[in-house]
Design an enzyme around this catalytic site. Sequence first.
Site, PDB file in Angstrom:
ATOM      1  N   GLY A  31      23.565  25.648  50.954  1.00  0.00           N
ATOM      2  CA  GLY A  31      24.430  24.980  49.980  1.00  0.00           C
ATOM      3  C   GLY A  31      23.861  23.666  49.493  1.00  0.00           C
ATOM      4  N   GLY A  36      15.959  23.903  42.990  1.00  0.00           N
ATOM      5  CA  GLY A  36      15.115  24.780  43.818  1.00  0.00           C
ATOM      6  C   GLY A  36      15.827  26.092  44.094  1.00  0.00           C
ATOM      7  N   HIS A  37      17.095  26.005  44.482  1.00  0.00           N
ATOM      8  CA  HIS A  37      17.872  27.222  44.723  1.00  0.00           C
ATOM      9  C   HIS A  37      18.032  28.022  43.425  1.00  0.00           C
ATOM     10  CE1 HIS A  37      19.626  24.407  47.922  1.00  0.00           C
ATOM     11  NE2 HIS A  37      19.111  25.377  48.632  1.00  0.00           N
ATOM     12  N   GLN A  61      20.885  26.162  63.888  1.00  0.00           N
ATOM     13  CA  GLN A  61      19.548  25.670  63.589  1.00  0.00           C
ATOM     14  C   GLN A  61      19.446  24.139  63.633  1.00  0.00           C
ATOM     15  OE1 GLN A  61      19.481  27.732  59.675  1.00  0.00           O
ATOM     16  NE2 GLN A  61      18.497  25.859  58.953  1.00  0.00           N
ATOM     17  N   LYS A 149       8.830  25.990  49.624  1.00  0.00           N
ATOM     18  CA  LYS A 149       9.064  24.633  50.126  1.00  0.00           C
ATOM     19  C   LYS A 149       9.137  24.646  51.651  1.00  0.00           C
ATOM     20  CE  LYS A 149      11.600  20.589  50.306  1.00  0.00           C
ATOM     21  NZ  LYS A 149      12.193  20.797  51.591  1.00  0.00           N
ATOM     22  N   GLN A 153       9.162  28.539  57.492  1.00  0.00           N
ATOM     23  CA  GLN A 153      10.294  29.468  57.515  1.00  0.00           C
ATOM     24  C   GLN A 153       9.890  30.812  56.899  1.00  0.00           C
ATOM     25  OE1 GLN A 153      14.593  28.421  56.967  1.00  0.00           O
ATOM     26  NE2 GLN A 153      14.136  28.934  54.867  1.00  0.00           N
ATOM     27  N   SER A 185      15.382  18.600  47.356  1.00  0.00           N
ATOM     28  CA  SER A 185      15.971  18.929  48.653  1.00  0.00           C
ATOM     29  C   SER A 185      17.378  18.368  48.713  1.00  0.00           C
ATOM     30  CB  SER A 185      15.127  18.291  49.771  1.00  0.00           C
ATOM     31  OG  SER A 185      15.860  18.237  50.965  1.00  0.00           O
TER      32      SER A 185
HETATM   33  P1  AMP Z   1      18.209  25.549  52.186  1.00  0.00           P
HETATM   34  O1  AMP Z   1      19.503  25.510  51.440  1.00  0.00           O
HETATM   35  O2  AMP Z   1      17.530  24.213  52.303  1.00  0.00           O
HETATM   36  O3  AMP Z   1      18.317  26.292  53.500  1.00  0.00           O
HETATM   37  O4  AMP Z   1      17.222  26.408  51.297  1.00  0.00           O
HETATM   38  C1  AMP Z   1      17.551  27.710  50.892  1.00  0.00           C
HETATM   39  C2  AMP Z   1      16.352  28.329  50.219  1.00  0.00           C
HETATM   40  O5  AMP Z   1      15.984  27.537  49.098  1.00  0.00           O
HETATM   41  C3  AMP Z   1      15.138  28.375  51.167  1.00  0.00           C
HETATM   42  O6  AMP Z   1      14.443  29.601  50.948  1.00  0.00           O
HETATM   43  C4  AMP Z   1      14.329  27.196  50.704  1.00  0.00           C
HETATM   44  O7  AMP Z   1      12.953  27.330  50.959  1.00  0.00           O
HETATM   45  C5  AMP Z   1      14.619  27.185  49.210  1.00  0.00           C
HETATM   46  N1  AMP Z   1      14.373  25.865  48.642  1.00  0.00           N
HETATM   47  C6  AMP Z   1      14.896  24.686  49.042  1.00  0.00           C
HETATM   48  N2  AMP Z   1      14.378  23.668  48.316  1.00  0.00           N
HETATM   49  C7  AMP Z   1      13.489  24.227  47.444  1.00  0.00           C
HETATM   50  C8  AMP Z   1      12.612  23.714  46.436  1.00  0.00           C
HETATM   51  N3  AMP Z   1      12.540  22.431  46.160  1.00  0.00           N
HETATM   52  N4  AMP Z   1      11.852  24.586  45.766  1.00  0.00           N
HETATM   53  C9  AMP Z   1      11.896  25.923  46.023  1.00  0.00           C
HETATM   54  N5  AMP Z   1      12.709  26.478  46.949  1.00  0.00           N
HETATM   55  C10 AMP Z   1      13.494  25.639  47.658  1.00  0.00           C
END
Ligand code: AMP
Length: 280
Positions: A31, A36-37, A61, A149, A153, A185
């Site tokens: 969330g 990025g999402h 986690q 990013k 993972q 982020s």
């Molecule tokens: P998170 O919400 O941080 O767990 O991220 C969910 C997904 O979005 C994961 O696959 C992350 O690698 C991806 N993600 C987060 N930030 C970025 C970004 N700046 N660019 C590309 N993918 C991202």
Amino acid sequence: MQKHEKIGAMQEAVRALKADGKRIAYVPTMGALHAGHASLIRLAREKADTVVVSVFVNPLQFGPSEDFAKYPRTPSADAALCEKERVDLLFMPSAEEMFPRGFSTHLHEEAVSKPLCGIVRPALFRGVLTGWLKLFNIVRPDVLVMGEKDAQQVAVVRKAAADLLLPIEIMTGPVVREADGLAVSARNNYLTPTQREEALAVFAALRKAKEMVDAGVKSADRLVAEVTHLIAAKRRLRVIYISVVDRNTMEQLREITSGQCLLAISYWVDEVRLTDNMAL
Ligand code: AMP
């Protein structure tokens, strides 16, 4: 867009899609959705008829001294972004729904998850894998879409999926950056303008490393020394790890030998922990 908070309702919705012959692309997230999402949701849309997103801040986690309680939660804005990006199904379970009292089974990958983040955050990948495997069993995706990013993972999930023959295709999208180069982020929201300014030195240092490689430098030690030197000039930055690694195994490399190398970094900006990486 359908939105569900309960596992049973989500399973019902997925069953209906499958019965209709739909192919599902899935973007798991924690969330506080951002550009990025959104880029991953668009990639998912290209790959399948149906896009499923989950928003779940997975308590497994986070270590005891980490930011689980304070991790940003913006469910209304997340739903609005998903709606705008034409997501079909949004799953937003609570921690209790996913991990009720008595939950006692965990998935643990024991090689790729060991270095880098695995050293400083020992709970991280066991938590990610356990949460994601349960989510996969609910969403039953054909395609999983993840961001580069979080390079480790990606490598850990690819390894676990290969080891256990998970019937999913894995796709990745490139790191999305702000106009100034900072990797987008959810944790960037914690940064003050001064902290953010200093964090930009990391992107500049990663870019410098890439330039050095393009100019023929092969020694990982030289690259790490240069990046460390550039970052040391900033008072608020502290490196947690910095390493040249193979993007599939996460093993440390001494030489840049192929297009499979990554410079991976995790760092503190005062009390905010950020990660980034650059393909070399
Ligand atoms: P998170 O919400 O941080 O767990 O991220 C969910 C997904 O979005 C994961 O696959 C992350 O690698 C991806 N993600 C987060 N930030 C970025 C970004 N700046 N660019 C590309 N993918 C991202």
